[in-house]
Enzyme design. Sequence first.
Site, PDB file in Angstrom:
ATOM      1  CB  SER A  82      -6.848   9.875  35.183  1.00 30.99           C
ATOM      2  OG  SER A  82      -7.219   8.702  35.566  1.00 30.99           O
TER       3      SER A  82
ATOM      4  CG  ASP B  69       0.019   7.375  37.345  1.00 26.90           C
ATOM      5  OD1 ASP B  69      -0.643   6.401  37.992  1.00 26.90           O
ATOM      6  OD2 ASP B  69      -0.288   8.136  36.792  1.00 26.90           O
TER       7      ASP B  69
ATOM      8  CG  HIS C 102      -3.365   8.598  38.869  1.00 30.99           C
ATOM      9  ND1 HIS C 102      -3.066   8.525  37.368  1.00 30.99           N
ATOM     10  CD2 HIS C 102      -4.742   8.883  38.601  1.00 30.99           C
ATOM     11  CE1 HIS C 102      -3.942   8.841  36.605  1.00 30.99           C
ATOM     12  NE2 HIS C 102      -5.140   8.921  37.272  1.00 30.99           N
TER      13      HIS C 102
END
Length: 512
Positions: A326, A383, A446
């Site tokens: 991320s 995602d 995610h």
Amino acid sequence: MQTLTPNADIFHTKRIRFTCSNQTSTLIPTKPLFVSPATKTNREHLKNLENVLKNSSSTSIDHIENVTSRQEKTNTSTSSLLGGLNLARIWPQMKAAVDEMSPKHLKRLQRLLSKSAEERSPKSKLGSKWRELHGLNNWAGLLDPLDEDLRRELVRYGEFVQAAYHAFHSDPEGSPTHVALQDVSFKVTKSLYATSSVRLPKWIDDVAPDLRWMTKQTSWVGYVAVCDDPREIRRMGRREIVIALRGTATLLEWSENFRPNLVSMPEPKPDSSDPTRPKVECGFNSLYTTSSQHGPSLAESLIEEISRLVELYAGEELSISVTGHSLGAAIALLAADDIAERVPHAPPVAVFSFGGPRVGNREFADRLDSKGVKVLRVVNSQDVVTKVPGIFSDNDKNNGRSRPGGIMEMVERNNPWAYSHVGAELRVDMKMSPYLKPNADVACCHDLEAYLHLVDGFLASNCPFRANAKRSLRKLLDEQRSNVKVLYTGKSLRLNRTVHDNGDVLPSPSSS
């Protein structure tokens, strides 16, 4: 009158024999044995019974043959009927459910849910191919189908990031005193901190004093580790330096994520009027380059530590692997670019990212490529984080590039939100997992553990989930139970979970 003397042998049962043939009696040798009408009737009954038994036997055989023939005809007609219905097409889920609940599958599920029985794929010697796995040829021929050694390396890098998450959540307000690395052949040499340039009003701390760590200006974001096990160094073919960076955790980091305008990267002779300059997202760049009152920026501390390690192990075969999830995946690209630019005699640098957003424009991608920085992005098709920021999609047929000299190229060059992805891509899909719901929520799509689960089961884009995947399902189940198929949240899961011992399973770090 003649007197007959009884023969005692006639009363001895062992010597009495009944026969249906005409024989003379031993008692009266001159006359035939007298046969009463009753005896004759019994003899006829016995003969008739024998005939009946013979007829019954043949009739039974004929009956069995007839029944069998009728059954075969019935089965044939039933088979043709079922074949015409094509139940495999009508009820494929039912067949899958039966297969999934088979004793063989339940035993495998029990192993995957057991902490004590957790398995790992055997490690191979990488001395002859580590450069290829590190991106020498941009992972050509290794991604689809996925190379076994590369799969293990990706999972290993993901576990370095998980260790960063766990360390941060163990002490979010300060500096973690210990980072529990899954790979014990590595040791941590440096903690890394990122500082935000965003300022929040003081009253926020007064409103939520227990969450003061959420508004801290500077936070622990990762670490630098180096392999110091001689045996592991020989197996890998070099001494590896790993930089692991966690994802977004604090309020200020979230605020930096929502600063999507592109800013120019520092250059020796910047020309602000040049639209082709490399640019990166404002918030990511802020976290990487901002210093605090009490310490240097993430960029300065990282370059200092990497330069020290490169000098310390001069003369050895070295590699630098930057990994993140991320926000950490975004900062990993900035760090790799900086290392290649500023560290003298830098060894090969590669980035292995999970669920990373776009970071910069097309010129930034070209800049990384020109410096020899190799980037492998692991992307889950569901995602949404991997699809932002940016207006234009770079998944077109021209490899994410507009036609030179075209209108779209001109728009991209002058658009402050024209982003481009970097490097090679390994695309996984939540729908390929037999355990996760195909409509899993945004957080699950995610989640880092979900990414590692998908990587561990990925064979190729046109193949089903790997049947011999070894990664445990317990972490995934603990944090993503609502996204796991109902088939696996029922009684079968209690095979190994009769005692809910959440204390021995760390929460999935990237879901918080």
